[in-house]
Design a protein around this motif. Structure first.
Motif, PDB file in Angstrom:
ATOM      1  N   ARG A  80      59.325  50.244  33.807  1.00 57.83           N
ATOM      2  CA  ARG A  80      60.303  50.686  35.079  1.00 57.83           C
ATOM      3  C   ARG A  80      59.571  51.898  35.905  1.00 57.83           C
ATOM      4  N   ASP A  81      58.094  51.902  35.859  1.00 60.43           N
ATOM      5  CA  ASP A  81      57.390  53.054  36.602  1.00 60.43           C
ATOM      6  C   ASP A  81      56.730  52.560  37.689  1.00 60.43           C
ATOM      7  N   CYS A  82      56.873  51.270  38.064  1.00 57.60           N
ATOM      8  CA  CYS A  82      56.079  50.748  39.359  1.00 57.60           C
ATOM      9  C   CYS A  82      57.065  49.683  39.865  1.00 57.60           C
ATOM     10  N   LEU A  83      56.978  49.547  41.141  1.00 55.64           N
ATOM     11  CA  LEU A  83      57.946  48.447  41.810  1.00 55.64           C
ATOM     12  C   LEU A  83      56.896  47.411  42.422  1.00 55.64           C
ATOM     13  N   LEU A  84      57.332  46.382  42.693  1.00 58.22           N
ATOM     14  CA  LEU A  84      56.584  45.334  43.589  1.00 58.22           C
ATOM     15  C   LEU A  84      57.791  44.604  44.464  1.00 58.22           C
ATOM     16  N   VAL A  85      57.342  44.819  45.739  1.00 58.94           N
ATOM     17  CA  VAL A  85      58.257  44.395  46.771  1.00 58.94           C
ATOM     18  C   VAL A  85      57.705  43.062  47.344  1.00 58.94           C
ATOM     19  N   LEU A  86      58.310  41.779  47.335  1.00 61.46           N
ATOM     20  CA  LEU A  86      57.970  40.683  47.688  1.00 61.46           C
ATOM     21  C   LEU A  86      58.659  40.774  49.252  1.00 61.46           C
ATOM     22  N   VAL A  87      57.762  40.580  50.191  1.00 60.60           N
ATOM     23  CA  VAL A  87      57.998  40.671  51.399  1.00 60.60           C
ATOM     24  C   VAL A  87      57.685  39.603  52.638  1.00 60.60           C
ATOM     25  N   GLU A  88      58.335  39.509  53.600  1.00 63.36           N
ATOM     26  CA  GLU A  88      58.020  38.908  54.657  1.00 63.36           C
ATOM     27  C   GLU A  88      57.433  39.736  55.735  1.00 63.36           C
ATOM     28  N   GLN A  89      55.927  39.493  55.713  1.00 60.98           N
ATOM     29  CA  GLN A  89      55.114  40.457  56.701  1.00 60.98           C
ATOM     30  C   GLN A  89      54.980  39.802  58.065  1.00 60.98           C
ATOM     31  N   GLN A  90      55.233  40.790  59.008  1.00 57.56           N
ATOM     32  CA  GLN A  90      54.976  40.125  60.307  1.00 57.56           C
ATOM     33  C   GLN A  90      53.713  40.970  60.837  1.00 57.56           C
ATOM     34  N   GLY A  91      52.648  40.238  61.302  1.00 55.14           N
ATOM     35  CA  GLY A  91      51.597  40.888  61.643  1.00 55.14           C
ATOM     36  C   GLY A  91      50.810  41.277  60.379  1.00 55.14           C
ATOM     37  N   PRO A  92      49.677  41.985  60.567  1.00 53.08           N
ATOM     38  CA  PRO A  92      48.745  42.307  59.661  1.00 53.08           C
ATOM     39  C   PRO A  92      49.548  43.518  58.724  1.00 53.08           C
ATOM     40  N   ALA A  93      49.095  43.652  57.584  1.00 51.20           N
ATOM     41  CA  ALA A  93      49.859  44.910  56.779  1.00 51.20           C
ATOM     42  C   ALA A  93      49.092  46.049  56.696  1.00 51.20           C
ATOM     43  N   CYS A  94      47.761  46.033  56.785  1.00 51.33           N
ATOM     44  CA  CYS A  94      46.777  47.273  56.841  1.00 51.33           C
ATOM     45  C   CYS A  94      46.623  47.742  58.309  1.00 51.33           C
ATOM     46  N   HIS A  95      46.507  49.173  58.167  1.00 47.77           N
ATOM     47  CA  HIS A  95      46.307  49.808  59.705  1.00 47.77           C
ATOM     48  C   HIS A  95      44.970  49.554  60.227  1.00 47.77           C
ATOM     49  N   THR A  96      44.222  48.889  59.423  1.00 41.62           N
ATOM     50  CA  THR A  96      42.708  48.344  60.116  1.00 41.62           C
ATOM     51  C   THR A  96      43.060  46.935  60.631  1.00 41.62           C
ATOM     52  N   ASN A  97      44.132  46.433  60.891  1.00 39.73           N
ATOM     53  CA  ASN A  97      44.371  45.392  61.715  1.00 39.73           C
ATOM     54  C   ASN A  97      44.375  44.189  60.837  1.00 39.73           C
ATOM     55  N   ARG A  98      44.059  44.433  59.506  1.00 44.60           N
ATOM     56  CA  ARG A  98      43.758  43.109  58.406  1.00 44.60           C
ATOM     57  C   ARG A  98      45.063  42.648  57.713  1.00 44.60           C
ATOM     58  N   GLN A  99      45.168  41.692  57.341  1.00 45.47           N
ATOM     59  CA  GLN A  99      46.113  40.972  56.804  1.00 45.47           C
ATOM     60  C   GLN A  99      46.591  41.789  55.532  1.00 45.47           C
ATOM     61  N   SER A 100      45.728  42.190  54.718  1.00 46.94           N
ATOM     62  CA  SER A 100      45.632  42.852  53.338  1.00 46.94           C
ATOM     63  C   SER A 100      44.806  44.406  53.469  1.00 46.94           C
ATOM     64  N   CYS A 101      45.268  45.436  52.765  1.00 43.22           N
ATOM     65  CA  CYS A 101      44.460  46.644  52.719  1.00 43.22           C
ATOM     66  C   CYS A 101      43.420  46.400  51.645  1.00 43.22           C
ATOM     67  N   PHE A 102      43.384  45.324  50.935  1.00 38.46           N
ATOM     68  CA  PHE A 102      42.186  45.141  49.853  1.00 38.46           C
ATOM     69  C   PHE A 102      41.240  43.951  50.336  1.00 38.46           C
ATOM     70  N   PHE A 103      40.741  44.530  51.429  1.00 38.83           N
ATOM     71  CA  PHE A 103      39.533  43.580  52.142  1.00 38.83           C
ATOM     72  C   PHE A 103      38.088  43.931  51.666  1.00 38.83           C
ATOM     73  N   THR A 104      38.082  44.776  50.561  1.00 35.18           N
ATOM     74  CA  THR A 104      36.645  44.980  50.221  1.00 35.18           C
ATOM     75  C   THR A 104      36.514  44.686  48.841  1.00 35.18           C
ATOM     76  N   ALA A 105      35.481  43.714  48.606  1.00 36.15           N
ATOM     77  CA  ALA A 105      35.389  43.384  47.042  1.00 36.15           C
ATOM     78  C   ALA A 105      34.069  44.051  46.489  1.00 36.15           C
ATOM     79  N   LEU A 106      34.155  44.111  45.141  1.00 39.87           N
ATOM     80  CA  LEU A 106      32.745  44.499  44.671  1.00 39.87           C
ATOM     81  C   LEU A 106      32.274  43.309  43.927  1.00 39.87           C
ATOM     82  N   ARG A 107      31.158  42.773  44.391  1.00 41.89           N
ATOM     83  CA  ARG A 107      30.478  41.667  43.811  1.00 41.89           C
ATOM     84  C   ARG A 107      28.852  41.946  43.461  1.00 41.89           C
ATOM     85  N   ASP A 108      28.619  41.992  42.315  1.00 41.00           N
ATOM     86  CA  ASP A 108      27.338  42.001  41.748  1.00 41.00           C
ATOM     87  C   ASP A 108      26.929  43.494  42.109  1.00 41.00           C
TER      88      ASP A 108
END
Length: 118
Positions: A80-108
């Motif tokens: 009970r110390d974290c929330l998950l909201v399932l949402v209907e997203q209109q347009g990109p969620a990220c202020h960088t105009n991407r769908q997700s804020c998690f657009f950088t992956a660490l690979r090798d």
């Protein structure tokens, strides 16, 4: 059982982490903070409302950008110390105009941009 927001575990600043997820695709869109009042406002209006720590003010997602998040369902984690909201997203969620804020992956050991602005 009736939900009681006081039953949640807020941090010392009265905040609780909140993860936003697209209710259709399951994609994690963003992370932000809520306080008791923004949680109450989200539940009352159906418009996801966060607490901006930098502005010390409510942040109704999409209020200025038009990229609205409408609440579909809210979930509580086991501690009970974290929330998950399932949402209907209109347009990109990220202020960088991407769908997700998690657009950088660490690979090798390298940072790789895995999505482009819409």
């Amino acid at each position: 059982m009736r939900f009681d927001p006081a039953s949640l575990s807020y941090d010392a600043n009265g905040l609780i982490p909140c993860i936003a997820q697209d209710h259709r695709s399951g994609e994690v869109l963003m992370f932000a903070w809520m306080n008791r009042d923004s949680l109450d406002q989200t539940l009352a209006t159906g418009r996801v409302t966060y607490w901006s720590r930098s502005r010390s003010a409510f942040w109704i997602k999409g209020e200025t950008s038009g990229h609205i998040q409408t609440l579909v369902e809210m979930r509580l984690d086991c501690d009970r110390d974290c929330l998950l909201v399932l949402v209907e997203q209109q347009g990109p969620a990220c202020h960088t105009n991407r769908q997700s804020c998690f657009f950088t992956a660490l690979r090798d050991g390298e940072e790789v941009e895995i999505s482009q602005p819409l």
